[in-house]
Design a protein around this motif. Structure first.
Motif, PDB file in Angstrom:
ATOM      1  N   LEU A   1      10.852  37.801 -22.779  1.00  0.00           N
ATOM      2  CA  LEU A   1      11.840  38.852 -23.043  1.00  0.00           C
ATOM      3  C   LEU A   1      13.051  38.697 -22.126  1.00  0.00           C
ATOM      4  O   LEU A   1      14.202  38.794 -22.576  1.00  0.00           O
ATOM      5  CB  LEU A   1      11.195  40.224 -22.868  1.00  0.00           C
ATOM      6  N   SER A   2      12.802  38.454 -20.851  1.00  0.00           N
ATOM      7  CA  SER A   2      13.891  38.284 -19.882  1.00  0.00           C
ATOM      8  C   SER A   2      14.761  37.086 -20.233  1.00  0.00           C
ATOM      9  O   SER A   2      15.992  37.147 -20.153  1.00  0.00           O
ATOM     10  CB  SER A   2      13.334  38.099 -18.467  1.00  0.00           C
ATOM     11  N   TYR A   3      14.109  35.998 -20.616  1.00  0.00           N
ATOM     12  CA  TYR A   3      14.859  34.789 -20.970  1.00  0.00           C
ATOM     13  C   TYR A   3      15.719  35.017 -22.208  1.00  0.00           C
ATOM     14  O   TYR A   3      16.903  34.664 -22.232  1.00  0.00           O
ATOM     15  CB  TYR A   3      13.921  33.601 -21.189  1.00  0.00           C
ATOM     16  N   ALA A   4      15.136  35.628 -23.224  1.00  0.00           N
ATOM     17  CA  ALA A   4      15.885  35.863 -24.468  1.00  0.00           C
ATOM     18  C   ALA A   4      17.086  36.771 -24.215  1.00  0.00           C
ATOM     19  O   ALA A   4      18.200  36.492 -24.688  1.00  0.00           O
ATOM     20  CB  ALA A   4      14.970  36.475 -25.522  1.00  0.00           C
ATOM     21  N   PHE A   5      16.867  37.815 -23.450  1.00  0.00           N
ATOM     22  CA  PHE A   5      17.947  38.754 -23.180  1.00  0.00           C
ATOM     23  C   PHE A   5      19.040  38.103 -22.320  1.00  0.00           C
ATOM     24  O   PHE A   5      20.233  38.260 -22.572  1.00  0.00           O
ATOM     25  CB  PHE A   5      17.405  40.012 -22.507  1.00  0.00           C
ATOM     26  N   SER A   6      18.633  37.357 -21.282  1.00  0.00           N
ATOM     27  CA  SER A   6      19.618  36.716 -20.393  1.00  0.00           C
ATOM     28  C   SER A   6      20.390  35.629 -21.134  1.00  0.00           C
ATOM     29  O   SER A   6      21.595  35.469 -20.928  1.00  0.00           O
ATOM     30  CB  SER A   6      18.954  36.154 -19.143  1.00  0.00           C
ATOM     31  N   LYS A   7      19.707  34.908 -21.993  1.00  0.00           N
ATOM     32  CA  LYS A   7      20.373  33.859 -22.764  1.00  0.00           C
ATOM     33  C   LYS A   7      21.438  34.470 -23.668  1.00  0.00           C
ATOM     34  O   LYS A   7      22.587  33.998 -23.711  1.00  0.00           O
ATOM     35  CB  LYS A   7      19.344  33.086 -23.593  1.00  0.00           C
ATOM     36  N   SER A   8      21.080  35.516 -24.346  1.00  0.00           N
ATOM     37  CA  SER A   8      22.030  36.197 -25.231  1.00  0.00           C
ATOM     38  C   SER A   8      23.217  36.752 -24.441  1.00  0.00           C
ATOM     39  O   SER A   8      24.377  36.580 -24.827  1.00  0.00           O
ATOM     40  CB  SER A   8      21.314  37.326 -25.972  1.00  0.00           C
TER      41      SER A   8
ATOM     42  N   ARG B   1      29.940  33.964 -21.829  1.00  0.00           N
ATOM     43  CA  ARG B   1      30.314  32.573 -21.550  1.00  0.00           C
ATOM     44  C   ARG B   1      29.967  32.170 -20.110  1.00  0.00           C
ATOM     45  O   ARG B   1      30.763  31.565 -19.401  1.00  0.00           O
ATOM     46  CB  ARG B   1      31.787  32.351 -21.842  1.00  0.00           C
ATOM     47  N   LYS B   2      28.771  32.543 -19.716  1.00  0.00           N
ATOM     48  CA  LYS B   2      28.259  32.237 -18.374  1.00  0.00           C
ATOM     49  C   LYS B   2      26.909  31.531 -18.497  1.00  0.00           C
ATOM     50  O   LYS B   2      25.931  31.913 -17.869  1.00  0.00           O
ATOM     51  CB  LYS B   2      28.076  33.533 -17.567  1.00  0.00           C
ATOM     52  N   GLU B   3      26.850  30.496 -19.322  1.00  0.00           N
ATOM     53  CA  GLU B   3      25.594  29.805 -19.617  1.00  0.00           C
ATOM     54  C   GLU B   3      24.892  29.276 -18.366  1.00  0.00           C
ATOM     55  O   GLU B   3      23.672  29.161 -18.325  1.00  0.00           O
ATOM     56  CB  GLU B   3      25.814  28.644 -20.614  1.00  0.00           C
ATOM     57  N   ASN B   4      25.630  28.959 -17.336  1.00  0.00           N
ATOM     58  CA  ASN B   4      25.030  28.436 -16.103  1.00  0.00           C
ATOM     59  C   ASN B   4      24.272  29.503 -15.308  1.00  0.00           C
ATOM     60  O   ASN B   4      23.541  29.174 -14.384  1.00  0.00           O
ATOM     61  CB  ASN B   4      26.107  27.805 -15.217  1.00  0.00           C
ATOM     62  N   ASP B   5      24.464  30.757 -15.663  1.00  0.00           N
ATOM     63  CA  ASP B   5      23.849  31.854 -14.919  1.00  0.00           C
ATOM     64  C   ASP B   5      22.579  32.397 -15.573  1.00  0.00           C
ATOM     65  O   ASP B   5      22.069  33.436 -15.150  1.00  0.00           O
ATOM     66  CB  ASP B   5      24.860  32.998 -14.747  1.00  0.00           C
ATOM     67  N   ILE B   6      22.062  31.704 -16.584  1.00  0.00           N
ATOM     68  CA  ILE B   6      20.899  32.223 -17.313  1.00  0.00           C
ATOM     69  C   ILE B   6      19.733  32.516 -16.382  1.00  0.00           C
ATOM     70  O   ILE B   6      19.121  33.593 -16.451  1.00  0.00           O
ATOM     71  CB  ILE B   6      20.468  31.253 -18.444  1.00  0.00           C
ATOM     72  N   GLU B   7      19.393  31.605 -15.482  1.00  0.00           N
ATOM     73  CA  GLU B   7      18.228  31.802 -14.597  1.00  0.00           C
ATOM     74  C   GLU B   7      18.432  32.983 -13.646  1.00  0.00           C
ATOM     75  O   GLU B   7      17.490  33.733 -13.379  1.00  0.00           O
ATOM     76  CB  GLU B   7      17.912  30.524 -13.820  1.00  0.00           C
ATOM     77  N   ILE B   8      19.634  33.145 -13.149  1.00  0.00           N
ATOM     78  CA  ILE B   8      19.921  34.266 -12.235  1.00  0.00           C
ATOM     79  C   ILE B   8      19.792  35.585 -12.973  1.00  0.00           C
ATOM     80  O   ILE B   8      19.151  36.525 -12.488  1.00  0.00           O
ATOM     81  CB  ILE B   8      21.333  34.112 -11.619  1.00  0.00           C
ATOM     82  N   ILE B   9      20.384  35.666 -14.157  1.00  0.00           N
ATOM     83  CA  ILE B   9      20.317  36.889 -14.965  1.00  0.00           C
ATOM     84  C   ILE B   9      18.874  37.155 -15.388  1.00  0.00           C
ATOM     85  O   ILE B   9      18.407  38.297 -15.356  1.00  0.00           O
ATOM     86  CB  ILE B   9      21.240  36.775 -16.209  1.00  0.00           C
TER      87      ILE B   9
END
Length: 191
Positions: free
Chosen positions: A7-14, A20-28
């Motif tokens: 859930l966290s990954y899907a939400f952060s990816k979206s 337009r901050k694709e590099n921040d997916i893991e942090i988010i």
């Protein structure tokens, strides 16, 4: 908790793609995981407090524990599952003890001061355990001073409300004491 991870990954990816901050997916993703897990703990504590008819005391215990933990840090379990159950159990038991022990006639001023004194001694001896990613990590003395101030203020509050809210006073001091105990470093492999 693979559901929380997914859930966290899907939400952060979206969210990151929209911003337009694709590099921040893991942090988010990490932030969202913390938010979800914290929400689950809060909801669980509310349910337990309601079921045990102990909600206000459980909230006081939890807030007191968290306030000192924010400045002092402490032991962390490697698993969210262990953290969840131990946290819920500890906070619930402390609030129930605070409620029941008020039936005993004791010198509560002396006991509250004594518990707070032990808390401060533990803080001074074992020092705050600060995550290396926190601000001012190189200046741990700042966290120690803040922790001691929080402990002293908690005592002043406990003493000032003791006559009308003895169970709250006890809960505050027990939460402070048990949070300070999480600073004691134990080498589990030797036990």
């Amino acid at each position: 908790m693979k559901i929380i991870d997914k859930l966290s990954y899907a939400f952060s990816k979206s969210m990151c793609y929209q911003l337009r901050k694709e590099n921040d997916i893991e942090i988010i993703k990490y932030g969202i995981e913390i938010l979800i897990r914290s929400s689950i703990k809060v909801f669980s504590l509310l349910i337990i407090g309601i079921l045990l008819n102990n909600l206000s005391l459980l909230i006081i215990t939890t807030v007191s524990f968290i306030l000192l933990r924010l400045s002092s840090g402490g032991f962390h379990f490697n698993s969210y599952k262990y953290c969840y159950f131990v946290s819920l159990g500890l906070l619930t038991v402390l609030s129930l003890i605070a409620n029941e022990i008020t039936q005993v006639s004791l010198n509560w001023n002396l006991i509250l001061v004594g518990i707070n004194f032990i808390t401060i001694i533990i803080l001074v001896i074992f020092k705050p355990l600060i995550n290396p990613n926190r601000p001012y990590v190189g200046q741990k003395h700042i966290y120690l001073k803040i922790s001691i101030i929080i402990s002293i203020v908690s005592l002043l509050i406990s003493l000032s409300i003791k006559e009308n809210f003895l169970s709250y006073s006890i809960a505050i001091q027990l939460a402070m004491l048990f949070q300070s105990l999480t600073l004691i470093r134990i080498e589990w492999s030797k036990i």
